[in-house]
Design an enzyme around this catalytic site. Sequence first.
Site, PDB file in Angstrom:
ATOM      1  N   LYS A  13       0.841  -1.213   0.000  1.00 20.81           N
ATOM      2  CA  LYS A  13       0.000   0.000   0.000  1.00 20.81           C
ATOM      3  C   LYS A  13       0.873   1.259   0.000  1.00 20.81           C
ATOM      4  O   LYS A  13       0.662   2.170  -0.789  1.00 20.81           O
ATOM      5  CB  LYS A  13      -0.927   0.026   1.238  1.00 20.81           C
ATOM      6  N   ARG A  88      -9.861   1.084   8.538  1.00 24.74           N
ATOM      7  CA  ARG A  88      -9.457  -0.263   8.956  1.00 24.74           C
ATOM      8  C   ARG A  88     -10.643  -1.085   9.437  1.00 24.74           C
ATOM      9  O   ARG A  88     -10.502  -2.248   9.749  1.00 24.74           O
ATOM     10  CB  ARG A  88      -8.475  -0.195  10.131  1.00 24.74           C
ATOM     11  N   ARG A 124      11.981  -5.810   5.350  1.00 25.45           N
ATOM     12  CA  ARG A 124      11.808  -4.370   5.090  1.00 25.45           C
ATOM     13  C   ARG A 124      12.715  -3.553   6.019  1.00 25.45           C
ATOM     14  O   ARG A 124      12.881  -3.886   7.182  1.00 25.45           O
ATOM     15  CB  ARG A 124      10.360  -3.960   5.337  1.00 25.45           C
ATOM     16  N   ARG A 157      11.144  -1.636  11.387  1.00 31.69           N
ATOM     17  CA  ARG A 157       9.998  -1.079  12.103  1.00 31.69           C
ATOM     18  C   ARG A 157       9.716  -1.945  13.330  1.00 31.69           C
ATOM     19  O   ARG A 157       9.874  -3.161  13.267  1.00 31.69           O
ATOM     20  CB  ARG A 157       8.780  -1.078  11.157  1.00 31.69           C
ATOM     21  N   ARG A 168      -0.802  -8.828  13.088  1.00 30.23           N
ATOM     22  CA  ARG A 168      -1.365  -7.779  12.220  1.00 30.23           C
ATOM     23  C   ARG A 168      -2.191  -8.399  11.103  1.00 30.23           C
ATOM     24  O   ARG A 168      -3.236  -7.867  10.725  1.00 30.23           O
ATOM     25  CB  ARG A 168      -0.237  -6.920  11.619  1.00 30.23           C
TER      26      ARG A 168
HETATM   27  P1  AP5 Z   1       4.870  -1.561   1.843  1.00 34.15           P
HETATM   28  O1  AP5 Z   1       4.550  -0.763   0.645  1.00 34.15           O
HETATM   29  O2  AP5 Z   1       5.591  -0.902   2.958  1.00 34.15           O
HETATM   30  O3  AP5 Z   1       3.548  -2.314   2.355  1.00 34.15           O
HETATM   31  P2  AP5 Z   1       2.307  -1.782   3.209  1.00 34.15           P
HETATM   32  O4  AP5 Z   1       1.099  -2.426   2.636  1.00 34.15           O
HETATM   33  O5  AP5 Z   1       2.328  -0.299   3.313  1.00 34.15           O
HETATM   34  O6  AP5 Z   1       2.645  -2.483   4.597  1.00 34.15           O
HETATM   35  P3  AP5 Z   1       2.564  -1.892   6.087  1.00 34.15           P
HETATM   36  O7  AP5 Z   1       3.369  -2.837   6.920  1.00 34.15           O
HETATM   37  O8  AP5 Z   1       2.919  -0.466   6.137  1.00 34.15           O
HETATM   38  O9  AP5 Z   1       1.034  -2.095   6.351  1.00 34.15           O
HETATM   39  P4  AP5 Z   1       0.240  -2.018   7.672  1.00 34.15           P
HETATM   40  O10 AP5 Z   1      -1.144  -1.890   7.189  1.00 34.15           O
HETATM   41  O11 AP5 Z   1       0.493  -3.155   8.587  1.00 34.15           O
HETATM   42  O12 AP5 Z   1       0.893  -0.789   8.427  1.00 34.15           O
HETATM   43  P5  AP5 Z   1       0.369   0.671   8.804  1.00 34.15           P
HETATM   44  O13 AP5 Z   1       1.550   1.538   8.846  1.00 34.15           O
HETATM   45  O14 AP5 Z   1      -0.784   1.057   7.983  1.00 34.15           O
HETATM   46  O15 AP5 Z   1       5.713  -2.847   1.379  1.00 34.15           O
HETATM   47  C1  AP5 Z   1       6.227  -3.761   2.322  1.00 34.15           C
HETATM   48  C2  AP5 Z   1       7.632  -4.239   1.893  1.00 34.15           C
HETATM   49  O16 AP5 Z   1       7.517  -4.966   0.668  1.00 34.15           O
HETATM   50  C3  AP5 Z   1       8.608  -3.087   1.605  1.00 34.15           C
HETATM   51  O17 AP5 Z   1       9.878  -3.504   1.994  1.00 34.15           O
HETATM   52  C4  AP5 Z   1       8.532  -2.901   0.066  1.00 34.15           C
HETATM   53  O18 AP5 Z   1       9.738  -2.416  -0.468  1.00 34.15           O
HETATM   54  C5  AP5 Z   1       8.250  -4.332  -0.390  1.00 34.15           C
HETATM   55  N1  AP5 Z   1       7.369  -4.401  -1.567  1.00 34.15           N
HETATM   56  C6  AP5 Z   1       6.297  -3.619  -1.868  1.00 34.15           C
HETATM   57  N2  AP5 Z   1       5.716  -4.024  -3.024  1.00 34.15           N
HETATM   58  C7  AP5 Z   1       6.434  -5.090  -3.443  1.00 34.15           C
HETATM   59  C8  AP5 Z   1       6.331  -5.966  -4.573  1.00 34.15           C
HETATM   60  N3  AP5 Z   1       5.366  -5.809  -5.489  1.00 34.15           N
HETATM   61  N4  AP5 Z   1       7.236  -6.963  -4.696  1.00 34.15           N
HETATM   62  C9  AP5 Z   1       8.227  -7.120  -3.781  1.00 34.15           C
HETATM   63  N5  AP5 Z   1       8.381  -6.320  -2.685  1.00 34.15           N
HETATM   64  C10 AP5 Z   1       7.499  -5.328  -2.523  1.00 34.15           C
HETATM   65  O19 AP5 Z   1      -0.182   0.434  10.281  1.00 34.15           O
HETATM   66  C11 AP5 Z   1       0.699   0.132  11.338  1.00 34.15           C
HETATM   67  C12 AP5 Z   1      -0.073   0.145  12.657  1.00 34.15           C
HETATM   68  O20 AP5 Z   1      -0.587   1.471  12.901  1.00 34.15           O
HETATM   69  C13 AP5 Z   1      -1.298  -0.765  12.720  1.00 34.15           C
HETATM   70  O21 AP5 Z   1      -0.962  -2.087  13.067  1.00 34.15           O
HETATM   71  C14 AP5 Z   1      -2.137  -0.054  13.791  1.00 34.15           C
HETATM   72  O22 AP5 Z   1      -1.618  -0.317  15.066  1.00 34.15           O
HETATM   73  C15 AP5 Z   1      -1.900   1.422  13.479  1.00 34.15           C
HETATM   74  N6  AP5 Z   1      -2.866   1.963  12.501  1.00 34.15           N
HETATM   75  C16 AP5 Z   1      -2.584   2.483  11.269  1.00 34.15           C
HETATM   76  N7  AP5 Z   1      -3.703   2.914  10.657  1.00 34.15           N
HETATM   77  C17 AP5 Z   1      -4.724   2.655  11.515  1.00 34.15           C
HETATM   78  C18 AP5 Z   1      -6.131   2.865  11.451  1.00 34.15           C
HETATM   79  N8  AP5 Z   1      -6.716   3.424  10.363  1.00 34.15           N
HETATM   80  N9  AP5 Z   1      -6.879   2.475  12.509  1.00 34.15           N
HETATM   81  C19 AP5 Z   1      -6.321   1.923  13.618  1.00 34.15           C
HETATM   82  N10 AP5 Z   1      -4.990   1.692  13.746  1.00 34.15           N
HETATM   83  C20 AP5 Z   1      -4.204   2.061  12.698  1.00 34.15           C
HETATM   84 MG    MG Z   2       2.606   1.112   4.889  1.00 35.81          MG
END
Ligand code: AP5
Ligand code: MG
Length: 227
Positions: A13, A88, A124, A157, A168
């Site tokens: 994402k 979410r 990552r 992270r 997660r």
């Molecule tokens: P990346 O693009 O970083 O993936 P992502 O989908 O953004 O993964 P996240 O880990 O950031 O998602 P998340 O939903 O768990 O975290 P968030 O920060 O939202 O890609 C991942 C890796 O793969 C990278 O190394 C990249 O280079 C590689 N990659 C990408 N595409 C690729 C491909 N096609 N092929 C190969 N490699 C690839 O949330 C974190 C925490 O915050 C949550 O757990 C929660 O506690 C809180 N939070 C955030 N938003 C909310 C909300 N709305 N409500 C409540 N709590 C929330």
């Molecule tokens: Mg992300």
Amino acid sequence: MRIILLGPPGAGKGTQAELLSKKLSIPKISTGDLLRDEVEKKTNLGIKVKKKIEKGELVDDELVFDILKKRIEKNDCKRGYILDGFPRNINQAEKFYKLFNNDQELVIEISLSENELVRRLTSRRICKNCGASYNLLFFRPKIKNKCDECGGDLVRRDDDREDVIKKRFKVYEDETKPLINYYYKKGNYFKINGEADISEIFKRIYAIIKNYIEKFAERKSDYLQNK
Ligand code: AP5
Ligand code: MG
């Protein structure tokens, strides 16, 4: 226009939101980044949410909503924005829709298997200074552990430990996945398989967006002609 990127942790994402932001010249808003920023700055909110993020649980809807609302009210969001990691759950989606009612809302789910996302997230690395994202398997920095952009140190992270990644993923399955049916019924939902090259996925997402914008423009002009 508002673009919502849905998908499990590690689906890509953030990576795709960044590319789309550059291509469409609208900001990307990641609630995860906004929350991590608060944790880093040790604000009252950051102190409140730190434990939940580290455990892989969702932060309370009200807290996320307040911080998101402040961000969206900034001027750069007037033309639209890309949401990465919000909503979410259905409560967040409904609350959001009530406040920012907007017909031009497009939802794209990037899907990925649990095995693949564990592989991606355990390798990552993030720049501590500018937040740029790297991957030891797919997208290595030119100099080991240093950011290509700013030379900052690359770190893991706090929630990218295997046990937390699995938690997660479970939270995604239980709390976020119901959104798929919710948006599907609204008719603004599209899905793509996240198991392909970053550039290939970008092409597919961009094609969906282009098509959607064209259709929306046609509907608008039909409406104006028939008025
Ligand atoms: P990346 O693009 O970083 O993936 P992502 O989908 O953004 O993964 P996240 O880990 O950031 O998602 P998340 O939903 O768990 O975290 P968030 O920060 O939202 O890609 C991942 C890796 O793969 C990278 O190394 C990249 O280079 C590689 N990659 C990408 N595409 C690729 C491909 N096609 N092929 C190969 N490699 C690839 O949330 C974190 C925490 O915050 C949550 O757990 C929660 O506690 C809180 N939070 C955030 N938003 C909310 C909300 N709305 N409500 C409540 N709590 C929330
Ligand atoms: Mg992300």
